[in-house]
Design a protein around this motif. Structure first.
Motif, PDB file in Angstrom:
ATOM      1  N   PHE A 129     -31.799-119.592   6.667  1.00 36.97           N
ATOM      2  CA  PHE A 129     -31.695-118.214   6.177  1.00 36.97           C
ATOM      3  C   PHE A 129     -30.891-117.328   7.134  1.00 36.97           C
ATOM      4  O   PHE A 129     -30.900-116.102   6.995  1.00 36.97           O
ATOM      5  N   GLY A 130     -30.227-117.957   8.101  1.00 36.92           N
ATOM      6  CA  GLY A 130     -29.444-117.186   9.054  1.00 36.92           C
ATOM      7  C   GLY A 130     -30.283-116.359  10.005  1.00 36.92           C
ATOM      8  O   GLY A 130     -29.831-115.338  10.527  1.00 36.92           O
ATOM      9  N   LYS A 131     -31.534-116.803  10.251  1.00 42.59           N
ATOM     10  CA  LYS A 131     -32.468-116.025  11.068  1.00 42.59           C
ATOM     11  C   LYS A 131     -32.869-116.750  12.353  1.00 42.59           C
ATOM     12  O   LYS A 131     -33.858-116.382  12.995  1.00 42.59           O
ATOM     13  N   GLN A 132     -32.095-117.742  12.729  1.00 44.91           N
ATOM     14  CA  GLN A 132     -32.502-118.568  13.859  1.00 44.91           C
ATOM     15  C   GLN A 132     -32.617-117.774  15.164  1.00 44.91           C
ATOM     16  O   GLN A 132     -33.622-117.869  15.880  1.00 44.91           O
ATOM     17  N   ASP A 133     -31.593-117.005  15.470  1.00 43.00           N
ATOM     18  CA  ASP A 133     -31.599-116.279  16.736  1.00 43.00           C
ATOM     19  C   ASP A 133     -32.742-115.269  16.799  1.00 43.00           C
ATOM     20  O   ASP A 133     -33.367-115.092  17.858  1.00 43.00           O
ATOM     21  N   GLN A 134     -33.010-114.611  15.689  1.00 44.33           N
ATOM     22  CA  GLN A 134     -34.110-113.640  15.667  1.00 44.33           C
ATOM     23  C   GLN A 134     -35.441-114.308  15.962  1.00 44.33           C
ATOM     24  O   GLN A 134     -36.280-113.760  16.688  1.00 44.33           O
ATOM     25  N   VAL A 135     -35.653-115.495  15.379  1.00 43.31           N
ATOM     26  CA  VAL A 135     -36.902-116.212  15.609  1.00 43.31           C
ATOM     27  C   VAL A 135     -37.005-116.673  17.058  1.00 43.31           C
ATOM     28  O   VAL A 135     -38.059-116.545  17.697  1.00 43.31           O
ATOM     29  N   VAL A 136     -35.920-117.195  17.605  1.00 46.36           N
ATOM     30  CA  VAL A 136     -35.924-117.646  18.999  1.00 46.36           C
ATOM     31  C   VAL A 136     -36.268-116.480  19.921  1.00 46.36           C
ATOM     32  O   VAL A 136     -37.110-116.610  20.828  1.00 46.36           O
ATOM     33  N   GLU A 137     -35.618-115.348  19.711  1.00 47.08           N
ATOM     34  CA  GLU A 137     -35.867-114.160  20.535  1.00 47.08           C
ATOM     35  C   GLU A 137     -37.334-113.748  20.475  1.00 47.08           C
ATOM     36  O   GLU A 137     -37.968-113.469  21.509  1.00 47.08           O
ATOM     37  N   THR A 138     -37.885-113.717  19.275  1.00 45.06           N
ATOM     38  CA  THR A 138     -39.279-113.300  19.103  1.00 45.06           C
ATOM     39  C   THR A 138     -40.238-114.285  19.746  1.00 45.06           C
ATOM     40  O   THR A 138     -41.207-113.879  20.415  1.00 45.06           O
ATOM     41  N   LEU A 139     -39.993-115.560  19.593  1.00 44.32           N
ATOM     42  CA  LEU A 139     -40.871-116.566  20.195  1.00 44.32           C
ATOM     43  C   LEU A 139     -40.864-116.483  21.714  1.00 44.32           C
ATOM     44  O   LEU A 139     -41.916-116.564  22.353  1.00 44.32           O
ATOM     45  N   PHE A 140     -39.694-116.295  22.297  1.00 45.11           N
ATOM     46  CA  PHE A 140     -39.619-116.133  23.751  1.00 45.11           C
ATOM     47  C   PHE A 140     -40.429-114.912  24.193  1.00 45.11           C
ATOM     48  O   PHE A 140     -41.196-114.969  25.159  1.00 45.11           O
ATOM     49  N   ARG A 141     -40.244-113.814  23.496  1.00 41.17           N
ATOM     50  CA  ARG A 141     -40.981-112.592  23.866  1.00 41.17           C
ATOM     51  C   ARG A 141     -42.484-112.788  23.705  1.00 41.17           C
ATOM     52  O   ARG A 141     -43.260-112.402  24.597  1.00 41.17           O
ATOM     53  N   TYR A 142     -42.891-113.377  22.604  1.00 42.04           N
ATOM     54  CA  TYR A 142     -44.318-113.611  22.377  1.00 42.04           C
ATOM     55  C   TYR A 142     -44.930-114.437  23.513  1.00 42.04           C
ATOM     56  O   TYR A 142     -46.005-114.117  24.037  1.00 42.04           O
TER      57      TYR A 142
END
Length: 210
Positions: free
Chosen positions: A108-121
């Motif tokens: 869905f073209g959302k890979q970078d957003q998910v990676v960023e959020t997981l790192f922050r979490y």
């Protein structure tokens, strides 16, 4: 021109988070004529990790308590230099499902957003990558459909594929992460400084113009 960057990393690797920040700073330094496509690839620092284990305990098992106590202040200092507030409390766990989510988000073209959020979490909010609720929260924050993501995570889809790719990537990355592959040819290992990324990007763009 477009520069393709493949990043091999694990969602519980602190230097991978630092490496992401430095990569982003380097990309912003390049002229507007250069665009980037970044893809995140799986790596498992501990393929057999349980769903939940105390983070400090896990670090001590791997590195020894004295080394961990020496590492943490240095890691926090390195993080602050790149706008990251590392916090090493809470639990850690198996990261296979986090990598499945990253692969799923790419559809869905959302890979970078998910990676960023997981790192922050994980690194700043002390959330556990082994918990489904944490992964679903990251999916929601990235704009993915939560119910569809839940169905995906509760299936076996991509489990074998992620484990297989992570095994291959372990050899590509020489057993450590982060590892960066640029345009399928140039490689950088570790969380390099911004100038090193920029120098390589300039080399890549000049070479492509020959």
């Amino acid at each position: 021109m477009k520069v393709q960057v493949e990043v091999i990393s694990d969602t519980v690797c602190p230097w991978c988070y630092v490496g992401k920040r430095r990569l982003e700073k380097a990309m912003k330094k390049m002229p507007d004529s250069v665009s980037f496509e970044v893809k995140w690839k799986p790596f498992l620092l501990n393929p057999d990790a349980p769903k939940r284990i105390n983070k400090f305990e896990a670090y001590c098992r791997k590195f020894g308590e004295s080394r961990v106590k020496a590492m943490m202040p240095a890691m926090k200092e390195a993080g602050r230099a790149d706008g990251i507030e590392f916090s090493f409390g809470g639990d850690t766990g198996n990261t296979v499902n986090s990598h499945r989510l990253i692969e799923y988000a790419d559809r869905f073209g959302k890979q970078d957003q998910v990676v960023e959020t997981l790192f922050r979490y994980y690194f700043e909010e002390e959330k556990n990558m082994g918990e489904e609720d944490v992964l679903l929260a990251a999916a929601k924050e990235a704009g993915l459909d939560v119910e569809e993501t839940k169905k995906f995570l509760e299936s076996e889809e991509l489990v074998a594929e992620v484990r297989k790719e992570a095994s291959v990537n372990s050899r590509k990355a020489m057993g450590g992460v982060p590892h960066f592959l640029i345009n399928g040819r140039y490689q950088l290992h570790g969380a390099q400084d911004v100038d090193t990324f920029v120098e390589l990007f300039e080399t890549v763009t000049k070479t492509s113009q020959l």
